[in-house]
Write an enzyme that holds these catalytic residues in place. Structure first.
Site, PDB file in Angstrom:
ATOM      1  N   GLY A 117      -6.750  -4.191   5.119  1.00  0.00           N
ATOM      2  CA  GLY A 117      -5.840  -5.572   5.728  1.00  0.00           C
ATOM      3  C   GLY A 117      -6.623  -6.406   7.465  1.00  0.00           C
ATOM      4  O   GLY A 117      -6.379  -6.762   8.129  1.00  0.00           O
ATOM      5  N   GLU A 174      -8.823   4.836   0.208  1.00  0.00           N
ATOM      6  CA  GLU A 174      -8.887   3.339   1.104  1.00  0.00           C
ATOM      7  C   GLU A 174      -9.109   4.314   2.731  1.00  0.00           C
ATOM      8  O   GLU A 174      -8.567   4.317   3.588  1.00  0.00           O
ATOM      9  CB  GLU A 174      -7.695   3.318   1.346  1.00  0.00           C
ATOM     10  CG  GLU A 174      -6.842   2.192  -0.307  1.00  0.00           C
ATOM     11  CD  GLU A 174      -5.695   1.798  -0.117  1.00  0.00           C
ATOM     12  OE1 GLU A 174      -5.316   1.205   1.164  1.00  0.00           O
ATOM     13  OE2 GLU A 174      -5.078   0.582  -1.078  1.00  0.00           O
ATOM     14  N   HIS A 219      -0.214   6.856   1.003  1.00  0.00           N
ATOM     15  CA  HIS A 219      -0.911   5.298   1.611  1.00  0.00           C
ATOM     16  C   HIS A 219      -0.496   5.611   2.903  1.00  0.00           C
ATOM     17  O   HIS A 219      -0.030   5.947   4.037  1.00  0.00           O
ATOM     18  CB  HIS A 219       0.326   4.439   1.342  1.00  0.00           C
ATOM     19  CG  HIS A 219      -0.764   2.630   1.949  1.00  0.00           C
ATOM     20  ND1 HIS A 219      -1.446   2.460   2.922  1.00  0.00           N
ATOM     21  CD2 HIS A 219      -1.740   1.842   1.013  1.00  0.00           C
ATOM     22  CE1 HIS A 219      -1.912   1.513   3.051  1.00  0.00           C
ATOM     23  NE2 HIS A 219      -2.232   1.323   2.059  1.00  0.00           N
ATOM     24  N   TRP A 241       2.009  -5.401  -2.988  1.00  0.00           N
ATOM     25  CA  TRP A 241       2.596  -6.046  -2.476  1.00  0.00           C
ATOM     26  C   TRP A 241       2.966  -5.329  -1.333  1.00  0.00           C
ATOM     27  O   TRP A 241       3.586  -6.407  -0.217  1.00  0.00           O
ATOM     28  CB  TRP A 241       3.573  -6.398  -3.108  1.00  0.00           C
ATOM     29  CG  TRP A 241       3.117  -7.662  -4.272  1.00  0.00           C
ATOM     30  CD1 TRP A 241       1.844  -8.218  -4.817  1.00  0.00           C
ATOM     31  CD2 TRP A 241       3.713  -8.360  -5.356  1.00  0.00           C
ATOM     32  NE1 TRP A 241       2.121  -8.832  -5.308  1.00  0.00           N
ATOM     33  CE2 TRP A 241       3.065  -8.808  -5.694  1.00  0.00           C
ATOM     34  CE3 TRP A 241       5.585  -8.189  -5.414  1.00  0.00           C
ATOM     35  CZ2 TRP A 241       4.339  -9.773  -6.709  1.00  0.00           C
ATOM     36  CZ3 TRP A 241       6.048  -8.971  -6.905  1.00  0.00           C
ATOM     37  CH2 TRP A 241       4.753  -9.462  -7.228  1.00  0.00           C
ATOM     38  N   LYS A 242       2.927  -4.292  -0.804  1.00  0.00           N
ATOM     39  CA  LYS A 242       3.656  -4.149   0.553  1.00  0.00           C
ATOM     40  C   LYS A 242       5.120  -4.306   0.630  1.00  0.00           C
ATOM     41  O   LYS A 242       5.753  -4.556  -0.283  1.00  0.00           O
ATOM     42  CB  LYS A 242       2.763  -4.293   1.353  1.00  0.00           C
ATOM     43  CG  LYS A 242       1.263  -3.019   1.134  1.00  0.00           C
ATOM     44  CD  LYS A 242       0.575  -3.431   2.325  1.00  0.00           C
ATOM     45  CE  LYS A 242      -0.720  -3.108   1.450  1.00  0.00           C
ATOM     46  NZ  LYS A 242      -1.801  -3.079   2.607  1.00  0.00           N
ATOM     47  N   GLY A 282      -4.354  -5.224  -1.218  1.00  0.00           N
ATOM     48  CA  GLY A 282      -3.516  -5.426  -1.151  1.00  0.00           C
ATOM     49  C   GLY A 282      -3.096  -7.480  -0.761  1.00  0.00           C
ATOM     50  O   GLY A 282      -2.318  -8.510  -1.355  1.00  0.00           O
ATOM     51  N   SER A 313      -9.295  -4.386   1.836  1.00  0.00           N
ATOM     52  CA  SER A 313      -9.738  -5.765   2.516  1.00  0.00           C
ATOM     53  C   SER A 313     -10.324  -6.312   0.692  1.00  0.00           C
ATOM     54  O   SER A 313     -11.805  -6.956   0.946  1.00  0.00           O
ATOM     55  CB  SER A 313     -10.955  -5.307   3.727  1.00  0.00           C
ATOM     56  OG  SER A 313     -10.317  -5.492   4.876  1.00  0.00           O
TER      57      SER A 313
HETATM   58  P1  PGA Z   1      -5.420  -4.763   2.060  1.00  0.00           P
HETATM   59  O1  PGA Z   1      -4.901  -3.378   1.645  1.00  0.00           O
HETATM   60  O2  PGA Z   1      -6.251  -5.463   0.826  1.00  0.00           O
HETATM   61  O3  PGA Z   1      -4.883  -6.052   2.625  1.00  0.00           O
HETATM   62  O4  PGA Z   1      -6.558  -4.379   3.120  1.00  0.00           O
HETATM   63  C1  PGA Z   1      -4.708  -2.990   0.963  1.00  0.00           C
HETATM   64  C2  PGA Z   1      -3.707  -1.277   0.715  1.00  0.00           C
HETATM   65  O5  PGA Z   1      -3.698  -1.014   2.023  1.00  0.00           O
HETATM   66  O6  PGA Z   1      -3.900  -0.546   0.110  1.00  0.00           O
END
Ligand code: PGA
Length: 218
Positions: free
Chosen positions: A150, A144, A95, A10-11, A202, A181
């Site tokens: 994102g 990642e 991350h 969820w950040k 995310g 993504s």
């Molecule tokens: P995202 O983020 O799905 O929005 O690309 C994934 C993450 O950074 O863990």
């Protein structure tokens, strides 16, 4: 066959009042997910997330998005691994957003892994490419690539699989996740070969409807 991991990152999003509604909507649309959901909210949301998981009798686990590289003591503002142990099973470490924005170094991240393992929690270690240094004790890695986070521009499943294969063979990693993504449309492409053991959504984890669809398709 083992169910895939869905690590919902969820950040820095959501408040306590928002998550009650999120759970309500997700649970009503997704009775029994055939996936190992690991929900990773911000620290202040952990107690309520724990309560809601119990309330709805979910088999989900919780993960923290960060941990202090120090043990308890004179470190104002830090949240240590022992404090997290009452709430979570997993801790995300390394991350790329934290490496970049908080200037987290490999050395700090390796210390964080130690703190987490000392108290019996499981680190999920993030790598940005196949050459990112990984501590020897790590079993779960999330791959990642930075361009994919994102952006709506994921890595190709084939390339992500080749990284997963490399990490398992050359670095002895048991479980490899892909993030960047991931959404309900592409999730099954990443999981279909069985080389990637789960995903880290995310953006797609924030919206209840999207998250339910993603989980169903996984
Ligand atoms: P995202 O983020 O799905 O929005 O690309 C994934 C993450 O950074 O863990």
């Amino acid at each position: 066959m083992r169910h895939p991991f869905i690590v919902a990152n969820w950040k820095s999003n959501k408040t306590t009042s928002e998550i009650e509604r999120w759970f309500e909507l997700v649970v009503s649309a997704m009775p029994t997910p055939h996936a190992e959901v690991i929900l990773c909210p911000s620290f202040p949301l952990l107690p309520m997330s724990q309560m809601l998981i119990e309330k709805y009798h979910l088999t989900w686990k919780l993960g923290a998005q960060d941990v202090s590289s120090f043990t308890e003591g004179k470190h104002t503002g830090e949240v240590n691994a022992k404090q997290l142990k009452n709430f979570v099973d997993y801790v995300l470490i390394g991350h790329s957003e934290r490496r970049r924005e908080l200037k987290e170094t490999d050395e700090m991240l390796f210390e964080k892994v130690k703190r987490v393992q000392e108290v019996g929690l499981t680190p999920i270690f993030f790598v940005q490419d196949k050459d990112t240094p990984i501590p020897d004790t790590i079993k779960i890695v999330a791959y990642e690539p930075i361009f994919a986070i994102g952006t709506g521009n994921p890595d190709t499943p084939e390339h992500a699989e080749s990284i997963a294969k490399y990490l398992k063979k050359s670095k002895n990693i048991q479980t490899v996740l892909y993030g960047g993504s991931v959404d309900h449309k592409n999730v099954s492409l990443f999981l279909s070969e069985g080389l990637i053991d789960g995903v880290v959504p995310g953006t797609a984890s924030l919206d209840p409807k999207e998250f339910v669809q993603l989980t169903n398709n996984a």
